[in-house]
Design an enzyme around this catalytic site. Structure first.
Site, PDB file in Angstrom:
ATOM      1  N   ASN A 235     -50.131   9.061 -49.892  1.00  0.00           N
ATOM      2  CA  ASN A 235     -51.192   8.768 -50.854  1.00  0.00           C
ATOM      3  C   ASN A 235     -50.610   8.038 -52.054  1.00  0.00           C
ATOM      4  OD1 ASN A 235     -53.884   8.576 -51.536  1.00  0.00           O
ATOM      5  ND2 ASN A 235     -53.837  10.418 -52.794  1.00  0.00           N
TER       6      ASN A 235
ATOM      7  N   ARG B 135     -54.313  12.531 -39.841  1.00  0.00           N
ATOM      8  CA  ARG B 135     -54.568  12.672 -41.271  1.00  0.00           C
ATOM      9  C   ARG B 135     -54.311  14.114 -41.708  1.00  0.00           C
ATOM     10  NH1 ARG B 135     -54.993  10.244 -46.155  1.00  0.00           N
ATOM     11  NH2 ARG B 135     -57.040  10.280 -47.112  1.00  0.00           N
TER      12      ARG B 135
ATOM     13  N   THR C  11     -49.235   3.188 -49.682  1.00  0.00           N
ATOM     14  CA  THR C  11     -49.285   3.530 -48.269  1.00  0.00           C
ATOM     15  C   THR C  11     -48.347   2.564 -47.565  1.00  0.00           C
ATOM     16  OG1 THR C  11     -51.571   4.227 -48.600  1.00  0.00           O
ATOM     17  CG2 THR C  11     -50.953   3.743 -46.354  1.00  0.00           C
TER      18      THR C  11
ATOM     19  N   THR D 185     -49.167   7.407 -44.792  1.00  0.00           N
ATOM     20  CA  THR D 185     -49.135   7.491 -46.256  1.00  0.00           C
ATOM     21  C   THR D 185     -48.783   8.876 -46.783  1.00  0.00           C
ATOM     22  OG1 THR D 185     -50.465   7.041 -48.249  1.00  0.00           O
ATOM     23  CG2 THR D 185     -51.592   8.061 -46.387  1.00  0.00           C
TER      24      THR D 185
ATOM     25  N   SER E 125     -60.457   8.334 -46.155  1.00  0.00           N
ATOM     26  CA  SER E 125     -59.380   7.378 -46.381  1.00  0.00           C
ATOM     27  C   SER E 125     -59.918   5.962 -46.276  1.00  0.00           C
ATOM     28  CB  SER E 125     -58.283   7.582 -45.326  1.00  0.00           C
ATOM     29  OG  SER E 125     -57.358   6.504 -45.326  1.00  0.00           O
ATOM     30  N   SER E 126     -59.162   5.012 -46.821  1.00  0.00           N
ATOM     31  CA  SER E 126     -59.486   3.590 -46.672  1.00  0.00           C
ATOM     32  C   SER E 126     -58.604   2.913 -45.633  1.00  0.00           C
ATOM     33  CB  SER E 126     -59.308   2.874 -48.019  1.00  0.00           C
ATOM     34  OG  SER E 126     -60.236   3.329 -48.960  1.00  0.00           O
TER      35      SER E 126
ATOM     36  N   ASP F  17     -57.674  12.551 -52.388  1.00  0.00           N
ATOM     37  CA  ASP F  17     -58.614  11.699 -51.671  1.00  0.00           C
ATOM     38  C   ASP F  17     -59.947  12.380 -51.412  1.00  0.00           C
ATOM     39  OD1 ASP F  17     -57.097   9.465 -51.679  1.00  0.00           O
ATOM     40  OD2 ASP F  17     -56.613   9.457 -49.553  1.00  0.00           O
TER      41      ASP F  17
ATOM     42  N   GLY G  11     -52.506  -0.141 -49.617  1.00  0.00           N
ATOM     43  CA  GLY G  11     -53.233  -0.696 -50.755  1.00  0.00           C
ATOM     44  C   GLY G  11     -54.399   0.124 -51.252  1.00  0.00           C
ATOM     45  N   GLY G  12     -54.486   1.417 -50.879  1.00  0.00           N
ATOM     46  CA  GLY G  12     -55.570   2.238 -51.400  1.00  0.00           C
ATOM     47  C   GLY G  12     -56.927   1.627 -51.105  1.00  0.00           C
TER      48      GLY G  12
END
Length: 571
Positions: free
Chosen positions: A400, A96, A380, A398, A451-452, A422, A472-473
């Protein structure tokens, strides 16, 4: 006679429906790669055919997505990976992005303490320190088997040859041309700023055009020859820092040199006879998935029926509670003490669901994070890999937002992320995906943003069963959840599970989001009558699931999402 004919017709119709032939994705004997673009899947599978393993294929596939899918594929962003080796060993890699050392908690606020719109999403100040290149070399150095040249060369050839624009890609570009071309002139609270124009994207690309990426090919060639130091300390690093700073950013050479990916223990839990292996913080995916699945486990979901009123209610209420906890407790574990055991304990989660009623929804405004004692982009991309040796990789990467910060370096050939959004620019104020954050996800130098992303691998009876994930956020977690349930609870094939209509709830805003097709009107009417607010918008459920299912006979099914240009390829 007519009456007997009608009876027979009804019986035959019911028999036909009950014996409907399942819709299968691509089925193969040995290996499978599923990605957002055919070009990337082909490169990944070719690496496996050469005798490479899932980790070699991961590096090649990730880099190929940077060429074929610049919307989200990248070397200017970051991501997460969960793996399972053929001996059952599991692990996770966090590559990340991180906040620059010059970042401050109020860097996106004006003098009145209000969030400056656009500052954390567009331009150089939105860019987090990229982790993709470091992540790929970390994987290669630990698990790679082929010479690095064999991994990079097909990707470099693809960049030089070019990628054919699809109809869906044309539509995406058309939507974002104004932002990319104008580089988003905006007011930063003191003066108007305008960033460099990206020459490659000043042309209006159409379906069937071929976009070539010679600058990216050159960058990749240098990285192949000089390793990750090229990107973090070499000539490429210097050009990158100069480009970011010229466009309002604060990333320095020191930030690049200090960047390191991190191996982490994945989140592991059980649901019925499944063992779920998912991503740990700073991804919220694994913990939220565990919370939701433990909250819904006592309910007989199969008896309710797929996407029925009661099924939707149970999932929505569990999601509501998990996302409320996400907003308060989760962040970078290197900076925050995350009460993982407490918020995933069965007692805590049972207490959380005590207020649930099939007759009346819980109002999100009345639902605070649970009481315990303690001192994200839609755009993403995900890929799933299973090799011929039995090793599997689930990776989500991603920039973002779509095309990230919209900053594209013509000299280096790639887009930069806008991952700084984020973070919680201001606790209690939603980010671009409507997600609320608190102090645990506030901006700090060197910190990774929440993050998701939910790359996930599943075992059944101690054997590999599923490999899946999605972009998909904020909808990533709920989409992964529904795909697991589609297969496990409702007996769908992987392709049927991926195709099925999805819904989403994330605590705030207090609304159940549905895709525009695939839902029974009477179901939605009943939900509204019972007090649930509903909204239909497929663009906001932008998850495109890439799934692999190991079948009973040992063969492998790849399910590629029909919502995009996604492709499963096996051999």
């Amino acid at each position: 006679m007519l009456y007997r004919y009608l009876i027979l017709l009804i019986i035959f119709s019911q028999f036909s429906c009950n014996n409907k032939k399942p819709i299968r994705g691509v089925v193969s004997e040995n290996a499978m790669v599923v990605t957002a673009r055919e070009e990337a899947s082909k490169i990944g599978i070719e690496i496996l055919k050469k005798g490479g393993n899932a980790f070699d294929a991961m590096v090649a596939t990730e880099l190929a997505l940077a060429v074929a899918y610049p919307y989200a594929g990248n070397i200017g962003g970051g991501g997460f990976m969960v793996y399972r080796k053929n001996n059952g060993d599991t692990g996770a890699l966090d590559y990340r992005e991180k906040a620059p050392m010059g970042a401050t908690k109020d860097m996106y606020l004006d003098k009145n303490g209000d969030v400056i719109k656009g500052l954390s999403t567009v331009g150089g100040l939105a860019v987090g320190v990229p982790g993709t290149v470091a992540g790929m070399f970390e994987v290669y150095e630990k698990f790679g088997s082929l010479p690095i040249e064999e991994i990079f060369e097909p990707v470099i050839k693809l960049a030089l040859k070019g990628v054919i624009v699809t109809k869906k890609q044309e539509a995406r570009l058309k939507q974002y041309y104004p932002q990319i071309n104008n580089q988003n002139t905006f007011w930063d609270g003191e003066r108007e700023k305008e960033f460099e124009k990206a020459k490659l994207w000043m042309k209006t690309w159409k379906e069937n055009d071929t976009i070539k990426y010679p600058a990216l090919a050159n960058t990749l060639k240098k990285i192949m020859q000089n390793g990750k130091k090229e990107f973090y300390e070499g000539e490429t690093a210097k050009k990158l820092v100069n480009f970011i700073q010229k466009n309002g950013g604060i990333i320095t050479m020191e930030d690049l040199e200090l960047y390191k990916p991190k191996w982490r223990d994945p989140i592991v839990f059980e649901y019925d006879d499944l063992k779920i292996i998912s991503m740990s913080p700073p991804s919220s995916g694994g913990i939220c998935l565990e919370q939701i699945m433990k909250m819904i486990n006592p309910f007989d979901l199969e008896s309710y029926g797929h996407n029925s009123v009661d099924y939707i209610k149970v999932l929505v209420e569990a999601e509501r509670r998990a996302y409320a906890d996400r907003s308060f407790y989760l962040g970078d574990p290197d900076f925050n003490e995350i009460p993982y055991k407490e918020i995933t304990s069965q007692k805590y989660l049972s207490d959380r669901m005590k207020g649930f009623s099939f007759s009346t929804p819980t109002l999100s405004k009345d639902l605070n994070p649970g009481s315990i004692n303690i001192s994200e982009s839609n755009e993403t991309t995900h890929y799933s890999i299973l090799d011929q040796f039995g090793n599997s990789v689930s990776a989500t990467t991603t920039l973002n937002g779509a095309y990230g910060s919209k900053l594209y370096s013509d000299e280096l050939g790639f887009f930069l992320n806008n991952e700084m959004d984020d973070f919680s620019s201001k606790p209690g104020v939603p980010n671009m995906f409507g997600l609320i954050g608190a102090k645990a996800n506030s901006i700090e130098p060197g910190k990774r943003m929440l993050s998701s992303m939910t790359p996930t691998i599943i075992e059944k009876n101690n054997e590999l069963y599923m490999v899946l994930g999605t972009p998909g956020g904020s909808t990533i977690i709920t989409s992964v959840l529904q795909n697991i349930l589609n297969v496990h609870e409702f007996g769908m094939t992987m392709q049927e599970a991926v195709n099925a209509a999805r819904f989403h709830h994330q605590w705030l805003p207090d609304v159940v989001l549905f895709e525009t097709t695939g839902f029974n009107k009477s179901v939605v009417d009943k939900l509204e009558k019972d007090g649930y607010k509903t909204y239909f918008d497929s663009s906001k459920i932008s998850s495109k699931v890439e799934g692999i299912l190991v079948l009973n006979d040992g063969k492998i099914e790849g399910g590629a999402d029909k919502r995009g240009d996604d492709k499963a390829i096996g051999f």
